[in-house]
Structure formats: C-alpha cells, structure tokens
Motif scaffolding. Structure first.
Motif, PDB file in Angstrom:
ATOM      1  N   UNK A 141       6.162  31.535 -18.042  1.00 52.47           N
ATOM      2  CA  UNK A 141       7.650  31.936 -17.892  1.00 52.47           C
ATOM      3  C   UNK A 141       8.493  31.041 -17.098  1.00 52.47           C
ATOM      4  N   UNK A 142       9.642  30.797 -17.123  1.00 59.22           N
ATOM      5  CA  UNK A 142      10.510  30.047 -16.431  1.00 59.22           C
ATOM      6  C   UNK A 142      11.677  30.854 -15.930  1.00 59.22           C
ATOM      7  N   UNK A 143      11.925  30.126 -14.559  1.00 58.31           N
ATOM      8  CA  UNK A 143      12.981  30.774 -13.954  1.00 58.31           C
ATOM      9  C   UNK A 143      14.428  30.473 -14.340  1.00 58.31           C
ATOM     10  N   UNK A 144      15.342  31.422 -14.239  1.00 61.65           N
ATOM     11  CA  UNK A 144      16.792  31.251 -14.746  1.00 61.65           C
ATOM     12  C   UNK A 144      17.706  31.872 -13.809  1.00 61.65           C
ATOM     13  N   UNK A 145      18.172  30.903 -13.019  1.00 66.73           N
ATOM     14  CA  UNK A 145      19.253  31.598 -12.098  1.00 66.73           C
ATOM     15  C   UNK A 145      20.305  32.071 -12.981  1.00 66.73           C
ATOM     16  N   UNK A 146      20.531  33.368 -12.392  1.00 66.53           N
ATOM     17  CA  UNK A 146      21.553  34.429 -13.020  1.00 66.53           C
ATOM     18  C   UNK A 146      22.365  35.010 -12.349  1.00 66.53           C
ATOM     19  N   UNK A 147      23.575  35.147 -12.514  1.00 66.99           N
ATOM     20  CA  UNK A 147      24.929  35.802 -11.925  1.00 66.99           C
ATOM     21  C   UNK A 147      25.608  36.564 -12.938  1.00 66.99           C
ATOM     22  N   UNK A 148      25.479  38.003 -12.516  1.00 64.00           N
ATOM     23  CA  UNK A 148      26.321  38.769 -13.482  1.00 64.00           C
ATOM     24  C   UNK A 148      27.603  38.680 -13.065  1.00 64.00           C
ATOM     25  N   UNK A 149      28.451  38.470 -13.950  1.00 68.22           N
ATOM     26  CA  UNK A 149      30.000  38.164 -13.574  1.00 68.22           C
ATOM     27  C   UNK A 149      30.831  39.391 -13.538  1.00 68.22           C
ATOM     28  N   UNK A 150      30.408  40.325 -14.049  1.00 67.76           N
ATOM     29  CA  UNK A 150      31.097  41.565 -14.559  1.00 67.76           C
ATOM     30  C   UNK A 150      30.324  42.811 -13.612  1.00 67.76           C
ATOM     31  N   UNK A 151      31.177  43.914 -13.767  1.00 70.07           N
ATOM     32  CA  UNK A 151      30.525  44.904 -13.050  1.00 70.07           C
ATOM     33  C   UNK A 151      29.704  46.070 -14.062  1.00 70.07           C
ATOM     34  N   UNK A 198      17.777  35.166  -8.384  1.00 70.40           N
ATOM     35  CA  UNK A 198      19.199  35.281  -7.723  1.00 70.40           C
ATOM     36  C   UNK A 198      19.535  33.926  -6.913  1.00 70.40           C
ATOM     37  N   UNK A 199      18.842  32.990  -7.088  1.00 71.92           N
ATOM     38  CA  UNK A 199      19.053  31.812  -6.180  1.00 71.92           C
ATOM     39  C   UNK A 199      18.525  30.613  -7.247  1.00 71.92           C
ATOM     40  N   UNK A 200      19.260  29.445  -7.139  1.00 74.82           N
ATOM     41  CA  UNK A 200      18.899  28.256  -8.084  1.00 74.82           C
ATOM     42  C   UNK A 200      17.790  27.577  -7.409  1.00 74.82           C
ATOM     43  N   UNK A 201      17.214  28.021  -6.286  1.00 79.69           N
ATOM     44  CA  UNK A 201      15.908  27.439  -5.984  1.00 79.69           C
ATOM     45  C   UNK A 201      14.724  27.158  -6.657  1.00 79.69           C
ATOM     46  N   UNK A 202      14.222  28.213  -7.358  1.00 74.93           N
ATOM     47  CA  UNK A 202      13.034  28.063  -8.148  1.00 74.93           C
ATOM     48  C   UNK A 202      13.294  27.100  -9.438  1.00 74.93           C
ATOM     49  N   UNK A 203      14.788  27.283  -9.953  1.00 79.03           N
ATOM     50  CA  UNK A 203      15.054  26.112 -11.108  1.00 79.03           C
ATOM     51  C   UNK A 203      15.009  24.570 -10.603  1.00 79.03           C
ATOM     52  N   UNK A 204      15.583  24.556  -9.419  1.00 81.45           N
ATOM     53  CA  UNK A 204      15.805  23.203  -8.900  1.00 81.45           C
ATOM     54  C   UNK A 204      14.346  22.631  -8.424  1.00 81.45           C
ATOM     55  N   UNK A 205      13.409  23.802  -7.914  1.00 79.71           N
ATOM     56  CA  UNK A 205      12.263  23.164  -7.653  1.00 79.71           C
ATOM     57  C   UNK A 205      11.493  22.639  -8.983  1.00 79.71           C
ATOM     58  N   UNK A 224      35.614  43.968 -19.226  1.00 81.18           N
ATOM     59  CA  UNK A 224      34.936  44.830 -19.522  1.00 81.18           C
ATOM     60  C   UNK A 224      33.356  44.514 -20.129  1.00 81.18           C
ATOM     61  N   UNK A 225      32.330  45.069 -20.163  1.00 78.06           N
ATOM     62  CA  UNK A 225      30.993  44.790 -20.522  1.00 78.06           C
ATOM     63  C   UNK A 225      30.460  43.564 -19.723  1.00 78.06           C
ATOM     64  N   UNK A 226      29.150  43.224 -19.812  1.00 79.72           N
ATOM     65  CA  UNK A 226      28.467  42.289 -19.324  1.00 79.72           C
ATOM     66  C   UNK A 226      28.889  40.970 -19.868  1.00 79.72           C
ATOM     67  N   UNK A 227      29.003  39.982 -18.736  1.00 82.46           N
ATOM     68  CA  UNK A 227      29.082  38.641 -18.823  1.00 82.46           C
ATOM     69  C   UNK A 227      28.145  38.000 -17.768  1.00 82.46           C
ATOM     70  N   UNK A 228      27.327  37.044 -18.072  1.00 86.26           N
ATOM     71  CA  UNK A 228      26.356  36.457 -17.230  1.00 86.26           C
ATOM     72  C   UNK A 228      26.524  34.928 -17.438  1.00 86.26           C
ATOM     73  N   UNK A 229      26.531  34.359 -16.113  1.00 87.73           N
ATOM     74  CA  UNK A 229      26.600  32.839 -16.012  1.00 87.73           C
ATOM     75  C   UNK A 229      25.070  32.704 -15.748  1.00 87.73           C
ATOM     76  N   UNK A 230      24.521  31.608 -16.345  1.00 85.74           N
ATOM     77  CA  UNK A 230      23.028  31.290 -16.233  1.00 85.74           C
ATOM     78  C   UNK A 230      22.915  29.824 -16.064  1.00 85.74           C
ATOM     79  N   UNK A 231      21.855  29.429 -15.460  1.00 91.82           N
ATOM     80  CA  UNK A 231      21.304  28.079 -15.469  1.00 91.82           C
ATOM     81  C   UNK A 231      19.752  28.034 -15.569  1.00 91.82           C
ATOM     82  N   UNK A 232      19.376  27.001 -16.158  1.00 94.29           N
ATOM     83  CA  UNK A 232      17.838  26.819 -15.991  1.00 94.29           C
ATOM     84  C   UNK A 232      17.381  25.248 -16.113  1.00 94.29           C
ATOM     85  N   UNK A 233      16.124  24.954 -16.254  1.00 96.64           N
ATOM     86  CA  UNK A 233      15.839  23.702 -16.353  1.00 96.64           C
ATOM     87  C   UNK A 233      14.883  23.628 -17.438  1.00 96.64           C
ATOM     88  N   UNK A 234      15.557  22.907 -18.432  1.00 99.41           N
ATOM     89  CA  UNK A 234      14.781  22.593 -19.698  1.00 99.41           C
ATOM     90  C   UNK A 234      13.821  21.254 -19.359  1.00 99.41           C
TER      91      UNK A 234
END
Length: 147
Positions: free
Chosen positions: A137-147, A96-103, A58-68
């Motif tokens: 601003x910086x891109x963050x690949x974010x995947x919402x894991x819950x509904x 919604x894609x890792x591409x901008x982070x990896x670029x 229940x409730x939001x949980x998000x996996x996310x990745x970014x380039x520091x």
C-alpha cells in the motif's frame, strides 16, 4: 507547487477519473538536492488554501498528493471524492501529513527506475483468487476540502 491553488480545477462529479486526470500536476526531483521540509510546507499550504477556496462547495472534494515510484514524481490532484475513495487502482492509505509521502521520495536514490528484482508477475484480475493478498500500500496525503 503553490500554483496548484490558482489552477482552474475540473469538477465532474459524474466521472472522478476525468477530474483526477484533468487536475493532475507532476513534479520531478533530483535526490541529491531534495529537501522535504519546503515541499511539506508547500503541500500543507496548498491544502489549507484550497480548503478556504472550496469551503462552501457541496459534496466531497479532496486535494491529494502521492509519490509515483515508477515515474519518480510527486503528483498532486483533486477530485470529488472522500479521502478513502480516491481514484487509485492500487491499494493506498490516506495520511493527514505529507511526511510519509516525502519519506518515500527521500529514500528513492534512482527516481523513475524500478529494478528487475523488485518486479513480480501479477495475475490478471479475473484470475486472482479472493484470498490473494495485496502486499503493497502507498501513502497518499489527503486533505478533504469540503464539509
């Protein structure tokens, strides 16, 4: 990176910063051997597998990745937050894609090095005017894991 799926993740809805720090994994890289393709596949796979793992939570949980850029690291975490409400102090944009982070990683010839010419003085938060624009601003690949 795929081992992130098997980690015991900290979920403390009362303190999203504790979650973010407790779930943090960092990955360094060398520019001359960096191949974005396998990293992109791994990030997407982690998001999919965590989505299956947290589908009934229940409730939001998000996996996310970014380039520091300052650390020269790819960083991943998970938190009890919507993709737009992740615990960053800087301005970010969920993607919604890792591409901008990896670029960003692929374009960084000297990971972890910030040239003096790229630094600028920033007013303290209490001194900043309401019209002060944040330029980066910086891109963050974010995947919402819950509904």
């Amino acid at each position: 990176m795929l081992s992130f799926v098997d980690e015991e993740l900290v979920l403390d809805r009362g303190n999203v910063n504790v979650e973010a720090r407790g779930n943090l994994m960092t990955f360094g890289f060398t520019p001359e051997s960096f191949d974005a393709g396998p990293v992109e596949q791994a990030l997407v796979a982690v998001g999919e597998r965590l989505g299956a793992r947290f589908a009934d939570v229940a409730g939001p949980v998000t996996f996310y990745a970014w380039y520091d850029e300052q650390a020269g690291q790819l960083r991943c975490s998970a938190a009890s937050a919507e993709p737009n409400d992740l615990p960053f102090r800087g301005r970010f944009r969920p993607v919604d894609s890792p591409s901008p982070v990896l670029a960003l990683m692929a374009a960084d010839a000297l990971p972890g090095v910030v040239p003096w010419t790229d630094l600028r003085e920033v007013a303290a938060e209490e001194d900043a005017g309401p019209d002060e624009q944040v330029e980066h601003t910086f891109p963050v690949f974010a995947v919402k894991l819950t509904r």
